[in-house]
Design an enzyme around this catalytic site. Structure first.
Site, PDB file in Angstrom:
ATOM      1  N   GLN A 128      -4.528  -5.790   6.710  1.00 28.92           N
ATOM      2  CA  GLN A 128      -5.471  -6.734   6.097  1.00 28.92           C
ATOM      3  C   GLN A 128      -5.368  -8.135   6.702  1.00 28.92           C
ATOM      4  O   GLN A 128      -5.967  -9.075   6.171  1.00 28.92           O
ATOM      5  CB  GLN A 128      -5.251  -6.807   4.581  1.00 28.92           C
ATOM      6  N   CYS A 137      -4.779   2.422  -3.658  1.00 25.34           N
ATOM      7  CA  CYS A 137      -3.579   2.937  -2.967  1.00 25.34           C
ATOM      8  C   CYS A 137      -2.392   2.009  -3.164  1.00 25.34           C
ATOM      9  O   CYS A 137      -1.543   1.869  -2.263  1.00 25.34           O
ATOM     10  CB  CYS A 137      -3.837   3.170  -1.481  1.00 25.34           C
ATOM     11  N   HIS A 149       0.868  -1.182   0.000  1.00 28.11           N
ATOM     12  CA  HIS A 149       0.000   0.000   0.000  1.00 28.11           C
ATOM     13  C   HIS A 149       0.907   1.236   0.000  1.00 28.11           C
ATOM     14  O   HIS A 149       2.022   1.180   0.524  1.00 28.11           O
ATOM     15  CB  HIS A 149      -0.829  -0.060   1.290  1.00 28.11           C
ATOM     16  N   ASP A 185       2.937  -4.885   8.001  1.00 24.71           N
ATOM     17  CA  ASP A 185       1.712  -4.121   7.805  1.00 24.71           C
ATOM     18  C   ASP A 185       0.575  -5.146   7.869  1.00 24.71           C
ATOM     19  O   ASP A 185       0.361  -5.908   6.926  1.00 24.71           O
ATOM     20  CB  ASP A 185       1.773  -3.421   6.441  1.00 24.71           C
ATOM     21  N   LYS A 229     -10.782  -1.221  10.153  1.00 19.89           N
ATOM     22  CA  LYS A 229     -10.882  -2.392   9.270  1.00 19.89           C
ATOM     23  C   LYS A 229     -11.244  -3.652  10.045  1.00 19.89           C
ATOM     24  O   LYS A 229     -11.254  -4.749   9.513  1.00 19.89           O
ATOM     25  CB  LYS A 229      -9.559  -2.602   8.523  1.00 19.89           C
TER      26      LYS A 229
HETATM   27  N1  PLP Z   1      -1.837  -1.096   4.444  1.00 22.19           N
HETATM   28  C1  PLP Z   1      -2.744  -1.857   3.837  1.00 22.19           C
HETATM   29  C2  PLP Z   1      -2.362  -3.224   3.367  1.00 22.19           C
HETATM   30  C3  PLP Z   1      -4.036  -1.374   3.642  1.00 22.19           C
HETATM   31  O1  PLP Z   1      -4.941  -2.134   3.018  1.00 22.19           O
HETATM   32  C4  PLP Z   1      -4.356  -0.072   4.101  1.00 22.19           C
HETATM   33  C5  PLP Z   1      -5.687   0.490   3.866  1.00 22.19           C
HETATM   34  O2  PLP Z   1      -6.401   0.104   2.965  1.00 22.19           O
HETATM   35  C6  PLP Z   1      -3.365   0.661   4.747  1.00 22.19           C
HETATM   36  C7  PLP Z   1      -2.115   0.126   4.901  1.00 22.19           C
HETATM   37  C8  PLP Z   1      -3.639   2.032   5.267  1.00 22.19           C
HETATM   38  O3  PLP Z   1      -4.586   1.975   6.294  1.00 22.19           O
HETATM   39  P1  PLP Z   1      -5.144   3.319   6.911  1.00 22.19           P
HETATM   40  O4  PLP Z   1      -5.745   4.078   5.760  1.00 22.19           O
HETATM   41  O5  PLP Z   1      -6.168   2.887   7.905  1.00 22.19           O
HETATM   42  O6  PLP Z   1      -3.988   4.034   7.492  1.00 22.19           O
END
Ligand code: PLP
Length: 416
Positions: free
Chosen positions: A211, A374, A131, A208, A234
């Site tokens: 997900q 993203c 992301h 990270d 999430k």
């Molecule tokens: N990392 C992953 C794999 C994501 O799917 C997301 C959000 O979709 C993020 C980071 C960023 O999350 P946030 O927007 O809650 O900071």
């Protein structure tokens, strides 16, 4: 967990659905089919009530007062931290830092630990399926430090290529920062293997888990990861609150990310001493209500059981892959084998732009996401600028997947 055909979820989806008021909504006159869970999940009554109850009965600032409300608010806020720590099997509650979201947690590590440990000539390793939140902070840091940013690439099958991993993660690697589950491909990455490799060369491993933590059992001690980041929104919780887990000694040695109230032990006109963990990283009045509601979300998920949730999603994903693959107009990206992926399916239509497909489905009450998710470099590597994405959670059913498949066919008719 491989023989997904034989797995029977031990919770009733209809019972779960009854806990989510928003699922009673009509969208364009149709029943809502919410398949945008990788972006954010819906909230059960239990979480909404926790928020309301906090504001109606307990609201006060934390850590600062001797009066009853402040003590109760502090206890509830810290209890929520303990619940989150238990949820990911963190060894101590103070290794759980409240942040705004996954993005802030990732930035915190880049701006503190990595700022202090990455130097000219070192390298930082990420994957090609990150992301933007786990790309851009490292690009910035690498430029600033004259360090190298390396990528573990993925094949067209959506699986990381690890054949030359010992050349990528090498003695100059200071940190490996990677997603556990891809928010585009759904791929579940081999984080245990890569953590072992990172540790072999003395690098730290950041996961990270935006997900993964909401969808599967995650045990930070068993995984032996150094840092782990995720967002409450999430996993049934509110927006505006997230978590950074870190090993105690690493966090303890790190400099603060922000300065202000609560993160100090003592301030003179000349200098300041930092507070203990976790407060060193929580400057200012924290997001008390949303932390408490995150604790309620954790209770709800624990009640269903994370193993059950994971099985339910694997079963839905296998079903959706089979049904969607039967539509010749769709190209699905990510692993073909459903046991290698979480409940995220991205796809392209051979003649309808994803945004048009998403708009057509919305007319039928079906919410999917369209765009680059993203993860622009990854989506572009499939020679497209956008993809459609359906993503599942505890309240989704096979019936809703049928609705999606029928909805795609109906939208095709509209565009024919
Ligand atoms: N990392 C992953 C794999 C994501 O799917 C997301 C959000 O979709 C993020 C980071 C960023 O999350 P946030 O927007 O809650 O900071």
């Amino acid at each position: 967990m491989n023989d997904i055909e034989n797995l029977i979820p031990t919770f009733d989806v209809e019972d779960v659905r009854a806990d989510f008021p928003i699922l009673n909504r009509k969208i364009n006159g149709m029943d809502l089919v919410y398949l945008d869970n990788a972006a954010t999940t819906q909230k059960p009554r239990h979480v909404i009530d926790a928020l309301t109850r906090y504001y109606e009965e307990t609201n006060a600032n934390v850590h600062r007062g001797v009066h009853t409300l402040s003590v109760e608010a502090t206890d509830a806020y810290e209890l929520a931290r303990e619940k989150v720590a238990g949820f990911i099997n963190a060894p101590r509650p103070e290794t759980v830092i409240w942040t705004r979201n996954t993005s802030e947690s990732l930035n915190l590590v880049a701006a503190t630990w990595a700022e202090e440990h990455v130097a000219k000539g070192d390298n930082i390793v990420i994957t090609a399926m990150e992301h933007h939140s786990n790309i851009v902070p490292w690009q910035q840091l690498a430029t600033k430090k004259q360090a190298e940013l390396r990528y573990i690439v993925a094949g067209k099958d959506g699986v990381l290529e690890l054949s030359n991993i010992s050349n990528i993660i090498d003695s100059n690697t200071k940190i490996v920062s990677m997603t556990h589950v891809s928010n585009v491909l759904g791929t579940v990455n081999p984080v245990d293997e890569l953590t072992r490799r990172a540790h072999q060369v003395g690098a730290v491993m950041l996961i990270d888990a935006a997900q993964s933590v909401p969808h599967m059992p995650v045990d930070v001690q068993a995984m032996d990861v150094d840092f782990l980041c995720f967002s409450a929104h999430k996993m049934l919780g509110p927006t505006g609150i997230g978590v950074l887990y870190g090993k105690y000694d690493l966090l303890n040695d790190m400099s603060p990310f922000m300065f202000g109230g609560d993160m100090i032990l003592e301030v003179t006109y000349e200098d300041a001493k930092w507070n203990d963990l976790p407060y060193k990283f929580e400057a200012g009045t924290p997001n008390i209500a949303d932390a408490i509601a995150t604790g309620a979300a954790v209770d709800y998920l624990n009640n269903l059981g994370m193993e059950n949730i994971w099985r339910h999603e694997q079963e839905l994903t296998a079903y959706a892959l089979a049904q969607m693959s039967a539509l010749p107009s769709l190209t699905i990206i990510g692993p073909k084998d459903p046991t290698l992926r979480g409940g995220v399916i991205s796809f392209m239509h051979d003649s309808i732009h994803p945004h048009d497909l998403g708009t057509g489905l919305d007319q039928l009450g079906i919410a999917i996401r369209t765009g680059h998710h993203c993860a622009m470099p990854l989506v572009r590597s499939y020679d497209v600028v956008a993809a459609a994405r359906a993503s599942f959670y505890i309240y989704n059913s096979k019936h809703e997947i049928d609705e999606l498949v029928n909805g795609i066919s109906e939208t095709e008719g509209y565009f024919a």
